[in-house]
Design an enzyme around this catalytic site. Structure first.
Site, PDB file in Angstrom:
ATOM      1  N   SER A   1       0.823  -1.215   0.000  1.00 33.03           N
ATOM      2  CA  SER A   1       0.000   0.000   0.000  1.00 33.03           C
ATOM      3  C   SER A   1       0.860   1.269   0.000  1.00 33.03           C
ATOM      4  O   SER A   1       2.007   1.265   0.468  1.00 33.03           O
ATOM      5  CB  SER A   1      -0.921   0.009   1.221  1.00 33.03           C
ATOM      6  OG  SER A   1      -1.704  -1.155   1.246  1.00 33.03           O
TER       7      SER A   1
HETATM    8  N1  SAM Z   1      -0.808  -4.791   4.081  1.00 30.09           N
HETATM    9  C1  SAM Z   1      -0.092  -5.049   2.871  1.00 30.09           C
HETATM   10  C2  SAM Z   1       1.289  -4.497   2.848  1.00 30.09           C
HETATM   11  O1  SAM Z   1       1.660  -3.743   3.766  1.00 30.09           O
HETATM   12  O2  SAM Z   1       2.012  -4.832   1.916  1.00 30.09           O
HETATM   13  C3  SAM Z   1      -0.864  -4.626   1.643  1.00 30.09           C
HETATM   14  C4  SAM Z   1      -1.601  -5.743   1.123  1.00 30.09           C
HETATM   15  S1  SAM Z   1      -2.411  -5.716  -0.411  1.00 30.09           S
HETATM   16  C5  SAM Z   1      -2.961  -4.091  -0.667  1.00 30.09           C
HETATM   17  C6  SAM Z   1      -3.866  -6.637   0.093  1.00 30.09           C
HETATM   18  C7  SAM Z   1      -3.596  -8.072   0.448  1.00 30.09           C
HETATM   19  O3  SAM Z   1      -4.824  -8.655   0.888  1.00 30.09           O
HETATM   20  C8  SAM Z   1      -3.097  -8.938  -0.700  1.00 30.09           C
HETATM   21  O4  SAM Z   1      -1.874  -9.504  -0.374  1.00 30.09           O
HETATM   22  C9  SAM Z   1      -4.200  -9.989  -0.860  1.00 30.09           C
HETATM   23  O5  SAM Z   1      -3.715 -11.247  -1.247  1.00 30.09           O
HETATM   24  C10 SAM Z   1      -4.789 -10.015   0.536  1.00 30.09           C
HETATM   25  N2  SAM Z   1      -6.148 -10.552   0.644  1.00 30.09           N
HETATM   26  C11 SAM Z   1      -7.221 -10.326  -0.162  1.00 30.09           C
HETATM   27  N3  SAM Z   1      -8.300 -10.977   0.309  1.00 30.09           N
HETATM   28  C12 SAM Z   1      -7.911 -11.636   1.431  1.00 30.09           C
HETATM   29  C13 SAM Z   1      -8.559 -12.472   2.375  1.00 30.09           C
HETATM   30  N4  SAM Z   1      -9.864 -12.795   2.280  1.00 30.09           N
HETATM   31  N5  SAM Z   1      -7.847 -12.963   3.405  1.00 30.09           N
HETATM   32  C14 SAM Z   1      -6.533 -12.666   3.548  1.00 30.09           C
HETATM   33  N6  SAM Z   1      -5.857 -11.881   2.692  1.00 30.09           N
HETATM   34  C15 SAM Z   1      -6.531 -11.358   1.645  1.00 30.09           C
END
Ligand code: SAM
Length: 218
Positions: free
Chosen positions: A67
């Site tokens: 992000s």
């Molecule tokens: N917090 C992260 C960072 O600091 O890099 C940003 C993560 S990215 C914007 C969103 C993440 O949410 C992705 O890695 C995606 O695979 C994960 N994601 C999406 N749906 C999910 C779910 N139901 N459970 C767990 N992770 C999920």
């Protein structure tokens, strides 16, 4: 070209704090200190290291993103973390936000659906950076982590169609949940607070996240 040095990144971090965070209204000194401490350049793919402090999200593996620094700081500030707090993060991704949270809270529980991302984040956070207060789980974070709850704060770092009910019920009294809610390509950041009886919910500002998958996602 010369390799960027430690001093170079320290300077980039200070500049990020001044121009991207403080100027846009992030004033919580504890949050700013956490953003000053975590080396964001380690959380992006090596080929994008030189872009680590740009004012945007960046691609990581599994077609996901780390992000934007402002979003990480803003969501963290909205969680109102105190030193003894237990926090759940849904969407570990690169592990960057988990590191920022771990600077501020007692314990961080983080869930990621992609095993490859989770293992890379675990290796970086635990083996390389030595964080001992983060627990990791692979799976659908929209169900929460019932056995580890209740949580003082929950942050969802992907956008879904609604507030996942399981997450709201895993908040402790006065617990805060920050979650992007809306359409697949555009959401509103929503804050839910657990009251003595029921919940209060506020829409904060527009944002754009990758999709939240799973039972209460897309
Ligand atoms: N917090 C992260 C960072 O600091 O890099 C940003 C993560 S990215 C914007 C969103 C993440 O949410 C992705 O890695 C995606 O695979 C994960 N994601 C999406 N749906 C999910 C779910 N139901 N459970 C767990 N992770 C999920």
């Amino acid at each position: 070209m010369n390799q960027p040095t430690f001093d170079h990144y320290q300077h980039a971090r200070e500049q990020m704090i001044r121009t991207q965070l403080v100027r846009r209204g992030i004033h919580d000194e504890r949050v700013l200190d956490a953003m000053r401490t975590v080396p964001r350049e380690l959380f992006v793919p090596p080929a994008a290291e030189w872009r680590a402090y740009e004012d945007c999200a960046l691609p990581i593996s599994c077609s996901q993103t780390i992000s934007q620094p402002y979003m990480v700081a803003s969501m963290t500030e909205l969680l109102e973390l105190k030193p003894g707090d237990r926090v759940l993060e849904v969407g570990t991704g690169s592990g960057y936000q988990a590191a920022v949270l771990a600077q501020l809270a007692e314990r961080v529980y983080t869930i990621e659906r992609h095993p490859r991302l989770l293992e890379a984040a675990r290796t970086l956070l635990v083996r390389q950076l030595g964080y001992a207060n983060i627990r990791f789980r692979c799976g659908d974070g929209t169900r929460g982590w019932r056995r580890a709850g209740p949580f003082d704060a929950i942050v969802v770092t992907a956008g879904g169609p609604r507030v996942p009910p399981a997450l709201a019920t895993q908040l402790s009294p006065n617990g805060r949940l920050i979650v992007p809610v809306g359409a697949r390509d555009q959401q509103t950041l929503v804050r839910v607070r657990r009251l003595a009886h029921g919940f209060e919910q506020h829409s904060l500002y527009g944002c754009r996240f990758v999709q939240l998958c799973g039972e209460d996602g897309w």
